[in-house]
Design a protein around this motif. Structure first.
Motif, PDB file in Angstrom:
ATOM      1  N   LEU A 116       0.865  -1.180   0.000  1.00 43.50           N
ATOM      2  CA  LEU A 116       0.000   0.000   0.000  1.00 43.50           C
ATOM      3  C   LEU A 116       0.903   1.232   0.000  1.00 43.50           C
ATOM      4  N   GLY A 117       0.871   2.000  -1.098  1.00 42.79           N
ATOM      5  CA  GLY A 117       1.700   3.193  -1.208  1.00 42.79           C
ATOM      6  C   GLY A 117       0.940   4.430  -0.795  1.00 42.79           C
ATOM      7  N   ALA A 118       1.352   5.063   0.295  1.00 42.70           N
ATOM      8  CA  ALA A 118       0.658   6.236   0.816  1.00 42.70           C
ATOM      9  C   ALA A 118       1.641   7.370   1.045  1.00 42.70           C
ATOM     10  N   VAL A 119       1.106   8.582   1.091  1.00 40.18           N
ATOM     11  CA  VAL A 119       1.910   9.746   1.448  1.00 40.18           C
ATOM     12  C   VAL A 119       1.213  10.464   2.598  1.00 40.18           C
ATOM     13  N   SER A 120       1.974  11.171   3.382  1.00 38.03           N
ATOM     14  CA  SER A 120       1.454  11.735   4.628  1.00 38.03           C
ATOM     15  C   SER A 120       0.512  12.904   4.412  1.00 38.03           C
ATOM     16  N   TYR A 121       0.733  13.684   3.346  1.00 31.91           N
ATOM     17  CA  TYR A 121       0.006  14.944   3.196  1.00 31.91           C
ATOM     18  C   TYR A 121      -0.955  14.849   2.016  1.00 31.91           C
ATOM     19  N   ASP A 122      -1.804  13.834   2.046  1.00 28.27           N
ATOM     20  CA  ASP A 122      -2.627  13.496   0.894  1.00 28.27           C
ATOM     21  C   ASP A 122      -4.072  13.912   1.110  1.00 28.27           C
ATOM     22  N   SER A 123      -4.798  14.104  -0.008  1.00 30.66           N
ATOM     23  CA  SER A 123      -6.245  14.266   0.072  1.00 30.66           C
ATOM     24  C   SER A 123      -6.918  12.940   0.397  1.00 30.66           C
ATOM     25  N   PHE A 124      -6.220  11.829   0.153  1.00 29.42           N
ATOM     26  CA  PHE A 124      -6.678  10.509   0.589  1.00 29.42           C
ATOM     27  C   PHE A 124      -6.086  10.274   1.977  1.00 29.42           C
ATOM     28  N   PRO A 125      -6.895  10.348   3.029  1.00 35.47           N
ATOM     29  CA  PRO A 125      -6.359  10.448   4.397  1.00 35.47           C
ATOM     30  C   PRO A 125      -5.485   9.267   4.791  1.00 35.47           C
ATOM     31  N   GLY A 171       2.324  -4.912   2.826  1.00 36.53           N
ATOM     32  CA  GLY A 171       3.152  -3.858   3.391  1.00 36.53           C
ATOM     33  C   GLY A 171       2.522  -2.491   3.231  1.00 36.53           C
ATOM     34  N   LEU A 172       3.054  -1.541   3.966  1.00 36.96           N
ATOM     35  CA  LEU A 172       2.608  -0.153   3.890  1.00 36.96           C
ATOM     36  C   LEU A 172       3.829   0.741   3.892  1.00 36.96           C
ATOM     37  N   VAL A 173       3.899   1.672   2.937  1.00 37.89           N
ATOM     38  CA  VAL A 173       4.926   2.693   2.950  1.00 37.89           C
ATOM     39  C   VAL A 173       4.224   4.043   3.052  1.00 37.89           C
ATOM     40  N   ASN A 174       4.674   4.869   3.954  1.00 40.20           N
ATOM     41  CA  ASN A 174       4.099   6.191   4.167  1.00 40.20           C
ATOM     42  C   ASN A 174       5.202   7.217   3.985  1.00 40.20           C
ATOM     43  N   ASP A 175       5.217   7.853   2.815  1.00 34.60           N
ATOM     44  CA  ASP A 175       6.272   8.815   2.510  1.00 34.60           C
ATOM     45  C   ASP A 175       5.828  10.220   2.895  1.00 34.60           C
ATOM     46  N   PRO A 176       6.668  11.021   3.542  1.00 34.70           N
ATOM     47  CA  PRO A 176       6.299  12.392   3.914  1.00 34.70           C
ATOM     48  C   PRO A 176       6.264  13.298   2.682  1.00 34.70           C
ATOM     49  N   SER A 177       5.161  13.237   1.974  1.00 32.36           N
ATOM     50  CA  SER A 177       5.051  13.931   0.690  1.00 32.36           C
ATOM     51  C   SER A 177       3.598  14.314   0.454  1.00 32.36           C
ATOM     52  N   PRO A 178       3.345  15.311  -0.392  1.00 27.81           N
ATOM     53  CA  PRO A 178       1.975  15.579  -0.835  1.00 27.81           C
ATOM     54  C   PRO A 178       1.539  14.549  -1.883  1.00 27.81           C
ATOM     55  N   HIS A 179       0.369  14.742  -2.435  1.00 27.23           N
ATOM     56  CA  HIS A 179      -0.249  13.785  -3.354  1.00 27.23           C
ATOM     57  C   HIS A 179       0.538  13.702  -4.671  1.00 27.23           C
ATOM     58  N   CYS A 180       1.373  12.673  -4.775  1.00 23.25           N
ATOM     59  CA  CYS A 180       2.125  12.430  -6.000  1.00 23.25           C
ATOM     60  C   CYS A 180       2.811  11.080  -5.872  1.00 23.25           C
ATOM     61  N   TYR A 181       3.351  10.598  -6.989  1.00 25.21           N
ATOM     62  CA  TYR A 181       4.170   9.378  -6.928  1.00 25.21           C
ATOM     63  C   TYR A 181       5.580   9.837  -6.578  1.00 25.21           C
ATOM     64  N   SER A 182       5.804  10.023  -5.279  1.00 23.35           N
ATOM     65  CA  SER A 182       7.021  10.662  -4.779  1.00 23.35           C
ATOM     66  C   SER A 182       8.247   9.769  -4.957  1.00 23.35           C
ATOM     67  N   ASP A 183       9.423  10.343  -4.727  1.00 25.17           N
ATOM     68  CA  ASP A 183      10.660   9.570  -4.800  1.00 25.17           C
ATOM     69  C   ASP A 183      10.622   8.389  -3.824  1.00 25.17           C
TER      70      ASP A 183
END
Length: 483
Positions: free
Chosen positions: A106-115, A140-152
């Motif tokens: 599960l690819g997630a980012v911290s600052y997303d419109s998808f909570p 698995g779950l990855v939570n990258d400190p990023s806004p809504h994008c396919y971050s690095d």
């Protein structure tokens, strides 16, 4: 309106992509993975429920939970809207458990419109299922400190996940700034536009027309059967209880020499509606005729409709200028975080969000407001100084008034101003006025019950007057009047 999701076309195209890849000799059919971001994360998730050849997935910046997404205030694209999803799924953890025990990150980012809160909850639920398979290492779950994008961070995690689960290699990839191709180099046709280069190609609009031909309501239905079906498809039966007691709050006032009353009440628990009831001059007897006047923006539109109000009052009619839920004096706070975004409004405005949320609950904002108008009718009927009751609706409210008249036999007639005349014609129009005709007057699967004109037998022989009815381009077409 037809009761089908555009996601079906997304899924089918992706399945056909699998079919193509599996025909290529250099492709290992047992090691095909999918990843995507945002809408691509949506398509990845949909494939997790529909493509058994999928070996590993990384859905990016989409997976959260229905509840968290609804509360966050961010509208979703229409392919992300599943009718009655809250009742029968899928919720987002269903995507992950649906592919279990195959590898999923599960690819997630911290600052997303998808909570991110929903992402974590969904991951925790999915992990329990993977443990039942004795393969918790596959989720698995990855939570990258990023806004809504396919971050690095997501990109690096996805590559390493696929290295590990598709290639059985050490997950030691470290991302860097990738070289990108010029946009023109990515075109698979000369212009990059399939419909332009292959004018005989069929689009989703063409497929919608095919489906439209199959959407025909049953013939020879009795009016009562139509009412029952319409009540369900609009969700009027879930809006509240018409038998419940109404406890109005009434404040007598005077307005331009007319006696009037400010009236508000709860049409359903915690649902406030109301308006202003005007009485004609020089009458101390029972009013023989009353009009429930519902304007597009409710009482907020009253100043520019004073001439209409005067005409009705001079005809000796009382007029209740009514605000159903979310309109006029009972307008809600902004429900969409995109309400003021110039690149997203008006498509992703509050009405869109409330309409799509309602669809996922199996109801519609149309049905909720129709119910409120019926409750205004119920209230007026309980008064001794009110006689026959008719409806007058303008703009979007014309559709609500029309449908309320279809459902309630005791309403004596209806006048509809600037109302869309045909949902079917709207579906047949490739380009239409979406600012005028949107979810404010639409319900999922309504055409399976019938088009607006199919409901006329439910109004017969009562009076109906359509003033300046509109086509899908918002052009006035021939008027309609029957007394």
């Amino acid at each position: 309106l037809q009761g089908a999701s555009v996601a079906r076309h997304f899924i089918w195209d992706a399945i056909r992509a699998f079919d193509y890849l599996c025909e290529r000799p250099e492709v290992d059919n047992d090691r095909i993975g999918v990843t995507g971001n945002s809408g691509g994360g949506t398509q990845t998730s949909l494939l997790m429920l529909s493509e058994p050849r999928l070996a590993a997935v990384v859905p990016g910046t989409f997976v959260t939970s229905l509840e968290e997404m609804m509360l966050a205030g961010f509208p979703q694209d229409m392919e992300q809207i599943v009718y009655k999803a809250f009742e029968r799924g899928p919720d987002h953890d269903d995507f992950l458990t649906g592919i279990a025990p195959r590898p999923a990150l599960l690819g997630a980012v911290s600052y997303d419109s998808f909570p991110i809160e929903g992402s974590i909850r969904t991951y925790n639920n999915a992990e329990k299922v993977y443990k039942l398979y004795n393969q918790p290492e596959n989720i698995g779950l990855v939570n990258d400190p990023s806004p809504h994008c396919y971050s690095d961070g997501l990109r690096q995690a996805a590559v390493n996940f696929f290295k590990q689960h598709l290639k059985n290699e050490t997950p030691d990839f470290v991302t860097s700034t990738p070289e990108t191709l010029e946009p023109a180099e990515l075109n698979v046709t000369d212009s990059g536009n399939v419909l332009q280069d292959y004018p005989d190609s069929r689009s989703i609009f063409d497929l919608i027309q095919d489906r439209l031909e199959t959407v025909t309501p049953p013939k020879d239905r009795a009016p009562q059967q139509i009412r029952q079906e319409l009540t369900k498809v609009l969700g009027v039966d879930q809006a509240g209880n018409r038998g419940a007691a109404i406890h109005p709050r009434i404040t007598p006032i005077e307005h331009d020499g007319y006696k009037a009353e400010r009236i508000w009440f709860f049409s359903a628990p915690r649902i406030m509606v109301g308006g202003v009831l005007f009485f004609p001059q020089n009458t101390d007897t029972k009013v023989l005729s009353t009009v429930i006047l519902t304007l597009e923006n409710g009482t907020a539109d009253l100043p520019e409709n004073m001439e209409l109000l005067e005409v009705l009052l001079q005809q000796g009619k009382a007029v209740y200028v009514f605000d159903p839920r979310g309109i006029g004096a009972v307008s809600p706070r902004v429900a969409s975080a995109y309400e003021a975004a110039s690149d997203k409004a008006p498509v992703f405005n509050s009405e869109y969000k409330m309409g799509t949320d309602a669809a996922m609950l199996g109801i519609s904002t149309v049905g909720l407001r129709v119910f409120d108008i019926l409750r205004a009718f119920d209230y007026l009927q309980s008064r001794e100084d009110i006689g026959e009751i008719e409806l007058y609706g303008s703009g979007h409210a014309a559709t609500w008034s029309y449908l309320a008249t279809v459902l309630e036999e005791k309403i004596t007639g209806v006048t509809c101003k600037d109302m869309l005349l045909s949902y079917r014609q709207l579906c047949q129009s490739k380009f239409y006025d979406h600012e005028r005709f949107n979810l404010k007057i639409m319900a999922w699967g309504l055409l399976q019950c019938g088009d607006l004109q199919d409901f006329l037998p439910c109004i017969t022989p009562r009076a109906i007057n359509l003033l300046s009815p509109r086509n899908s381009e918002n052009h006035v077409i021939s008027p309609f009047n029957r007394n």
